[in-house]
Motif scaffolding. Structure first.
Motif, short mmCIF file in Angstrom:
data_model
loop_
_atom_site.label_atom_id
_atom_site.label_comp_id
_atom_site.label_asym_id
_atom_site.label_seq_id
_atom_site.Cartn_x
_atom_site.Cartn_y
_atom_site.Cartn_z
N LYS A 130 0.83 -1.21 0.00
CA LYS A 130 0.00 0.00 0.00
C LYS A 130 0.86 1.26 0.00
O LYS A 130 0.56 2.24 -0.68
N MET A 131 1.94 1.23 0.80
CA MET A 131 2.82 2.40 0.88
C MET A 131 3.47 2.70 -0.46
O MET A 131 3.49 3.85 -0.92
N ILE A 132 4.00 1.67 -1.12
CA ILE A 132 4.66 1.87 -2.40
C ILE A 132 3.68 2.36 -3.45
O ILE A 132 3.96 3.27 -4.23
N ASP A 133 2.48 1.76 -3.47
CA ASP A 133 1.46 2.19 -4.42
C ASP A 133 1.07 3.64 -4.19
O ASP A 133 0.95 4.43 -5.15
N ALA A 134 0.90 4.01 -2.92
CA ALA A 134 0.52 5.39 -2.59
C ALA A 134 1.62 6.37 -3.00
O ALA A 134 1.36 7.44 -3.55
N ARG A 135 2.88 6.01 -2.73
CA ARG A 135 3.99 6.90 -3.10
C ARG A 135 4.09 7.05 -4.60
O ARG A 135 4.39 8.14 -5.10
N ASN A 136 3.87 5.98 -5.33
CA ASN A 136 3.93 6.05 -6.79
C ASN A 136 2.83 6.97 -7.32
O ASN A 136 3.05 7.73 -8.26
N ARG A 137 1.65 6.88 -6.73
CA ARG A 137 0.56 7.75 -7.17
C ARG A 137 0.86 9.21 -6.84
O ARG A 137 0.64 10.11 -7.67
N LEU A 138 1.35 9.47 -5.64
CA LEU A 138 1.65 10.84 -5.25
C LEU A 138 2.78 11.44 -6.09
O LEU A 138 2.83 12.66 -6.29
N ALA A 139 3.66 10.60 -6.60
CA ALA A 139 4.78 11.09 -7.41
C ALA A 139 4.31 11.67 -8.73
O ALA A 139 5.05 12.41 -9.38
N THR A 140 3.07 11.36 -9.13
CA THR A 140 2.55 11.90 -10.39
C THR A 140 2.02 13.32 -10.24
O THR A 140 1.73 13.99 -11.24
N LEU A 141 1.87 13.79 -9.00
CA LEU A 141 1.31 15.12 -8.77
C LEU A 141 2.31 16.22 -9.05
O LEU A 141 3.51 16.06 -8.83
N SER A 142 1.81 17.35 -9.52
CA SER A 142 2.65 18.53 -9.68
C SER A 142 2.88 19.14 -8.29
O SER A 142 2.15 18.82 -7.35
N PRO A 143 3.89 20.00 -8.14
CA PRO A 143 4.13 20.63 -6.83
C PRO A 143 2.89 21.34 -6.28
O PRO A 143 2.60 21.25 -5.09
#
Length: 208
Positions: A130-143
């Motif tokens: 869950k943590m890795i999936d969440a981090r990967n999703r958040l990495a797609t966000l702009s600042p």
């Protein structure tokens, strides 16, 4: 009689691997040894506890955790070092290590750690995925989208976020909509939950 577990010992030093394996056998566990994380991944174990060296020149636990996640191996990891400096301990725990042991390993400490962590291996694997999936999703966000999410997690409304970021409420709505779409979230609570699951606010908690 305590249940036998498998210890996957990753250490660049053949002497250190042998010493740790001998200790593991002495307390009733099966041990497999690897010179580096590549050998561990090639073996592709589906259970057990990884005991990984975290010393300069002999490997990094953060690297081991990244590589295991990339390979889809969700094994609990314990870091080891003859000189566990605070900075390295914090970095290892933040990366996902569940404990940090000083070398040479002590029988009582190793035995307690292996039993505790092995019993929680399934829960760890689920949480780690869950943590890795969440981090990967958040990495797609702009600042800016990430800022909107951070303020949203603080309970701020669109108007309040607009004031904090010195932008218009309409612009906040656009960033918020884009953020929700990228995260695949259907409502604000789901987006905030992903942020929490990513463990980005501090040291990841042990499952003790």
């Amino acid at each position: 009689m305590e249940q036998q577990h498998t210890l996957h010992i990753v250490d660049g030093s053949s002497r250190a691997r042998a010493e740790q394996a001998h200790l593991g056998f002495d307390i009733g566990h099966h041990c497999e040894v690897y010179a580096d994380v590549d050998e561990l991944i090639a073996a592709a174990p589906d259970r057990g506890v990884v005991i990984a060296c975290d010393e300069e020149g002999r490997g990094s636990v953060a690297q081991v955790l990244r590589r295991l996640a990339y390979a889809g191996l969700w094994l609990p990891v314990v870091a080891t070092s003859s000189d566990p400096r605070p900075g390295r301990v914090v970095a290892a725990i933040k990366a996902g290590a569940l404990d940090y042991l000083r070398l040479p390993l002590q029988v009582e400490r190793l035995a307690e750690t292996v039993v505790r962590i092995a019993e929680e291996a399934e829960a760890y694997g689920i949480a780690r995925r869950k943590m890795i999936d969440a981090r990967n999703r958040l990495a797609t966000l702009s600042p800016r989208e990430r800022e909107v999410l951070d303020w949203l997690a603080e309970g701020r409304s669109n108007k309040m976020i607009a004031r904090e970021l010195a932008i218009s409420p309409r612009t906040v709505e656009i960033h918020r909509a884009n953020m929700m779409s990228k995260l695949g979230a259907h409502h604000a609570a789901e987006a905030v939950r992903l942020r929490i699951e990513a463990h980005l606010d501090g040291v990841q908690a042990s499952f003790a």
